[in-house]
Structures are given as C-alpha cells and as structure tokens.
Design a protein around this motif. Structure first.
Motif, mmCIF file in Angstrom:
data_model
loop_
_atom_site.group_PDB
_atom_site.id
_atom_site.type_symbol
_atom_site.label_atom_id
_atom_site.label_comp_id
_atom_site.label_asym_id
_atom_site.label_seq_id
_atom_site.Cartn_x
_atom_site.Cartn_y
_atom_site.Cartn_z
ATOM 1 N N GLY A 78 0.872 -1.268 0.064
ATOM 2 C CA GLY A 78 -0.062 0.124 -0.018
ATOM 3 C C GLY A 78 1.012 1.159 0.141
ATOM 4 N N LEU A 79 1.349 1.604 1.280
ATOM 5 C CA LEU A 79 1.890 2.909 1.313
ATOM 6 C C LEU A 79 3.235 3.013 0.402
ATOM 7 C CD1 LEU A 79 1.621 5.538 3.171
ATOM 8 C CD2 LEU A 79 3.487 4.436 4.658
ATOM 9 N N LYS A 82 2.271 2.525 -3.453
ATOM 10 C CA LYS A 82 1.372 3.557 -4.110
ATOM 11 C C LYS A 82 1.770 5.101 -4.194
ATOM 12 C CE LYS A 82 -1.171 0.226 -4.952
ATOM 13 N NZ LYS A 82 -0.960 -0.580 -6.287
ATOM 14 N N ASN A 83 2.599 5.143 -3.348
ATOM 15 C CA ASN A 83 3.420 6.700 -3.215
ATOM 16 C C ASN A 83 4.362 6.616 -4.371
ATOM 17 O OD1 ASN A 83 2.242 8.288 -1.504
ATOM 18 N ND2 ASN A 83 2.882 6.993 0.240
ATOM 19 N N VAL A 85 4.243 4.896 -7.104
ATOM 20 C CA VAL A 85 3.213 4.894 -8.539
ATOM 21 C C VAL A 85 2.744 6.533 -8.657
ATOM 22 C CG1 VAL A 85 1.082 4.448 -9.343
ATOM 23 C CG2 VAL A 85 2.794 2.575 -8.402
ATOM 24 N N ALA A 86 2.132 7.180 -7.703
ATOM 25 C CA ALA A 86 1.662 8.600 -7.794
ATOM 26 C C ALA A 86 2.686 9.468 -8.104
ATOM 27 C CB ALA A 86 1.153 8.995 -6.464
ATOM 28 N N GLN A 87 4.079 9.270 -7.580
ATOM 29 C CA GLN A 87 5.270 10.114 -8.030
ATOM 30 C C GLN A 87 5.354 9.816 -9.472
ATOM 31 O OE1 GLN A 87 8.259 10.824 -5.402
ATOM 32 N NE2 GLN A 87 7.301 9.751 -3.607
ATOM 33 N N GLN A 89 3.775 8.923 -11.952
ATOM 34 C CA GLN A 89 2.596 9.391 -12.758
ATOM 35 C C GLN A 89 2.702 10.878 -12.983
ATOM 36 O OE1 GLN A 89 0.263 7.975 -14.236
ATOM 37 N NE2 GLN A 89 0.331 5.899 -13.750
ATOM 38 N N GLN A 90 3.209 11.692 -11.676
ATOM 39 C CA GLN A 90 3.527 12.872 -11.836
ATOM 40 C C GLN A 90 4.648 13.233 -12.861
ATOM 41 O OE1 GLN A 90 5.173 14.839 -8.508
ATOM 42 N NE2 GLN A 90 4.667 16.903 -8.976
ATOM 43 N N ASN A 94 3.956 6.086 -17.006
ATOM 44 C CA ASN A 94 2.731 5.483 -16.592
ATOM 45 C C ASN A 94 2.964 3.984 -15.654
ATOM 46 O OD1 ASN A 94 0.058 4.881 -16.424
ATOM 47 N ND2 ASN A 94 -0.198 4.494 -18.720
ATOM 48 N N ALA A 95 3.166 4.373 -14.404
ATOM 49 C CA ALA A 95 3.411 3.157 -13.536
ATOM 50 C C ALA A 95 2.078 2.642 -13.148
ATOM 51 C CB ALA A 95 4.206 3.858 -12.127
ATOM 52 N N ILE A 96 2.504 1.241 -12.829
ATOM 53 C CA ILE A 96 1.292 0.111 -12.432
ATOM 54 C C ILE A 96 1.853 -0.363 -11.264
ATOM 55 C CG2 ILE A 96 1.457 -1.354 -14.074
ATOM 56 C CD1 ILE A 96 -1.625 -1.677 -14.060
ATOM 57 N N GLY A 97 1.244 -0.008 -9.890
ATOM 58 C CA GLY A 97 2.045 -1.064 -8.898
ATOM 59 C C GLY A 97 1.171 -2.223 -8.554
ATOM 60 N N LEU A 98 1.918 -3.313 -8.504
ATOM 61 C CA LEU A 98 1.495 -4.684 -8.233
ATOM 62 C C LEU A 98 2.209 -5.448 -7.294
ATOM 63 C CD1 LEU A 98 1.643 -5.163 -11.967
ATOM 64 C CD2 LEU A 98 -0.716 -4.849 -10.771
ATOM 65 N N LEU A 142 3.126 0.629 -20.257
ATOM 66 C CA LEU A 142 3.154 0.810 -18.719
ATOM 67 C C LEU A 142 4.421 0.397 -18.126
ATOM 68 C CD1 LEU A 142 -0.380 -0.701 -18.453
ATOM 69 C CD2 LEU A 142 0.178 1.421 -17.373
#
Lengths: 265, 265
Positions: A78-79, A82-83, A85-87, A89-90, A94-98, A142
């Motif tokens: 999670g933490l 996803k952080n 991935v969000a960074q 994306q900015q 085009n990241a995808i977290g798995l 991706l």
C-alpha cells in the motif's frame, strides 16, 4: 531484442523522501521499457513498532508472523508502492503498482520450516513469473512497480525478498527482451576496498570472481549478491549492474559508473 | 453488447472475514466480466487508532489529513485490496488490485475547501476514468479490484468515495459494455418499511421515485444513494441493483432479490 531494465531499490532510497524523489526523476528521464522492484525499508518496522508488533530477524531476513504479514502488506503493498506510483505518474511515467497476487504475477512458495520458521515468507522462481501479463503491460506502455509480496495461489500472501523478485523477473523475461538488471544500493558499485569509494570494480565475471574471492577483497555481504548476479547472467540476463541509486541514469545509458556482472570475461 | 458487472462492497462485508469469504466465493462463481470496488471498513479506523491517528468525520465523510491519508493508503490500497485479490486468485478468478494512481486509472480532483476542509479527499468524474486500460484488462480476462483511492496527476493520492468510483466506472464503460452496477449493503434492497426485511421495493425509476418521496417511505440515508443511482442510469448504466452481499449471485444471474433502479418505468 529490445532492452528491458529491471531496477531494484531498497531501504536506502525508500526511507529518504528526497533521495527517492531524485531517483524517480532520474529513472523517469531514461527512455525505454522498465520494471521497478522495491523493498520495504524502515517504514514497515516503524509502523510495526507503533502497532506493537516487533520485527524479528534471523540472518538478516525478517520473520513474518501473521501480524507482521499484515504490516508488510499494508506498508509494502500500500503505502510504499502507491506513493512511488503516484510520484511516477506525476513525472509522466505510466506506472502500475502490483504485488505478486495481482494478475497472478508471482506465484511464491512458503519457505519450508527447517532450523528456522520464517513464517509467511515466500520463495519464487523464474518459472513462477506470469510473463504474459508483464509483457502485455510493458507493450501497452506501462511500467510495472512491484512490491515484495507473492502469493501461493491458495489465498495466502507471502513476504518475498525484493532482490529475488527482481532477479527472477529478469530471468523470466530474458527470452523476450535483452534484460538488464540493476541493483541500487548505497555504494557506487562493488568496491575493491570498502574504505575507498573510488575503488569500484568495473566488471565481474565468473573468471575474475574466483580471483577476487581468492584475494579476499570482497565484503562478506557482497558475496551472496554477486553469486545471485552470476546465476542471473548464467540464466539469460544480459548483465547485472550493481551501483548507486544516484547513478541510475548514467548506469542505464551506458556511461556506467557501477559494477557490471557479465556471463563471460 | 456484452454485460459488465461493477460491484461495490463496503464495511459490512469487508469487516467480517466470513461474510467476505462467502461473498467472494459467490462472486467468483458467476461467469462474465466483472469489476469489484471496495470501500475501507473499520480496519482503517482501527489501524489509525492504534497509530494514534484519530478518525474525524463530517457528514459521514472522513476528513483526510496527511496522517489519515497514509493510513487509508496502507489499509485500503494494501491490506484490504491485496487480501481480496489473494482470495479471488484462490477461487480461480484472475483479480488485479489497483488504485486510481495505477496506470492513471482514476484522475481525481482534490475537493475544494468551502465550509469544510476535507483534506486529501478527491472527487472523480466519468471523464476521469482510463477506459482503455480497464477495457484491456477485462479483455485479457482479468478482474480489476479497485481500492477507493485516486490521484491528482501531481503526485498526490486522494481518498475517494467507493460508491462514486463504482458509479463513474460504470458510466465510463457504458459505451463498451452493458454495464450493471451492484451496490451491496446490509439490507436485501430498498425497503418500503425499514422494520420489514421483506418489504423490498422491486423497482425504482424516475416516475415511482417521485411517488416514493411523496409518500415519505424512503429512509433518509437511501435518498442520496438513489439519486446517485438514478443519475447513473440516466448517464448510460443499464441498471443499478441495490441489494445484499448475500444475494450477489442471485442478483447477478437474473433471479433478482434486491431493488433495481432503471431509467424508465
């Protein structure tokens, strides 16, 4: 074949927000197909401590009891994931977290209990990688960002070493791509003299590895890393690069500053 | 067009391991394309409390400060999402767990501060859904499992209402599929008499909705849900079904036990 970079980062990058931001900026600046694998870092230990779940280690490996598995699922899956991935994306990546459970990406196997019971710790082989899914994500533009968790197919998540995940993914995809595996750690590369940051060994191959072992110049902690790297190149990975997260762009674009592990001398 | 089910579950299923297992078993037994959207449940509050982060609510919506965002990222994006995925994998359902940041799936917008500052809470529209990615995953036989988090494209994750995510995803995909949106909650459907579980209203449409409002038989909490459902069917969703998680298989296979919301009477 097209290049594919598989990059592994650990605690020294994840635990330092500035270092992580710099690393992700450099990484996203390099064109091409990439998979990022991250470890956990100290956040899991901190969260576990706050939740009253003490971390236990044996031989540098975390013992994953049920409560610890919940913590690492939260923090790694999670933490941290996803952080990142969000960074990315900015940064236009085009990241995808798995995790390994997602899309049955990595089917791990609970480590057998021998002298030590590692709990919900999993091991994974190149044959356990869902190559088709990774290829389809990569071909769709991706960038998979993998957390160090696998699943056993019977509903159980398993804490799994990030170095191993990076390695088995690189091996599994070496038929489709020219795979280059990059391990980022705190030093610029494998050092001939741990006290001298400039003593980076430019290349290690099976021949000079034996020589280096005989000379006794390799730090103890490097030996399993190098043996894994030599295994990976033997199993089809084009090269393994061991270097600093700060040099990621240089190391990916040919101006290599770290240590390259190759199949032949 | 092919059917696509978008199913939303909340705390009453997530917080009860047995209910969740039963629900996932029923869900995985129904053939066809599916997207599961889950809320958070009480686990986030429990973890937050243990970490010394008190949950604050205004009008039933959580106020998401920076510390709370970390908790929901861990719990929704990690713990809840990955455990659901691992269980679905066991059931032979090729689930893939994602937040809105993953593959730029849901680009949210931080809620503007007016009378209340909701903090890192995001709103999302059907136009913000990455339809191409969802279609490609569905066509590859995967079942997306969406956590209630979006991102703003500038590196910020945002806590986002799961009902809204389910609705915008259903609307966004209604050009590609015949979308059927299922909200699972604790009752069998919308009740004419809250004290009588057998008083399920079989169908609600814009015409009889006005009638039901005039009669004053709808519970206050149902009104926003029904207005959202009526909006969704107006925007292209074939039908919205409001029912119990226990009836999921029946409700998906035509032996409907809940309340169906339709565009026309």
């Amino acid at each position: 074949m097209e290049n594919l970079f598989i990059i592994k980062i650990g605690g020294n990058v994840i635990d330092d927000a500035g270092a992580l931001a710099d690393f992700l900026r450099s990484l996203s600046g390099v064109e091409g197909k990439k998979i990022l694998v991250h470890g956990g870092g100290k956040v899991a230990t901190q969260v576990g401590d706050q939740l009253g779940i003490a971390s236990q280690y044996v031989n540098g490996r975390r013992i994953t009891d049920a409560a610890t598995l919940e913590v690492v699922t939260m923090v790694y899956g999670g933490l941290v994931n996803k952080n990142i991935v969000a960074q990315l994306q900015q940064l236009g990546c085009n990241a995808i977290g798995l995790t390994g459970a997602d899309g049955n990406l990595l089917r791990g196997k609970k480590r057998a209990v021998k002298a030590i019971d590692y709990g919900f710790a999993g091991d994974v082989l190149a044959a356990d990688v869902n190559r088709a899914l990774l290829v389809s994500l990569l071909e769709a533009g991706l960038m998979p960002v993998l957390a160090p968790l696998t699943h056993d197919g019977a509903g159980q998540l398993l804490n799994t070493n990030a170095d191993t995940i990076a390695s088995v993914v690189a091996v599994a995809l070496s038929g489709q791509y020219t795979t280059r595996l990059l391990y980022c750690f705190e030093k610029r590369g494998v050092l001939r003299d741990v006290a001298d940051e400039d003593s980076v060994i430019a290349e290690i191959n099976p021949t000079n590895y034996m020589q280096l072992l005989t000379e006794g110049v390799l730090a103890d902690g490097m030996i399993p890393k190098l043996e894994n790297a030599l295994e990976a190149v033997k199993a089809g990975v084009a090269e393994v690069l061991i270097g600093s997260a700060k040099d990621i762009a240089a190391n990916m674009t040919g101006e290599v500053r770290g240590t390259v592990v190759r199949r032949e001398g």
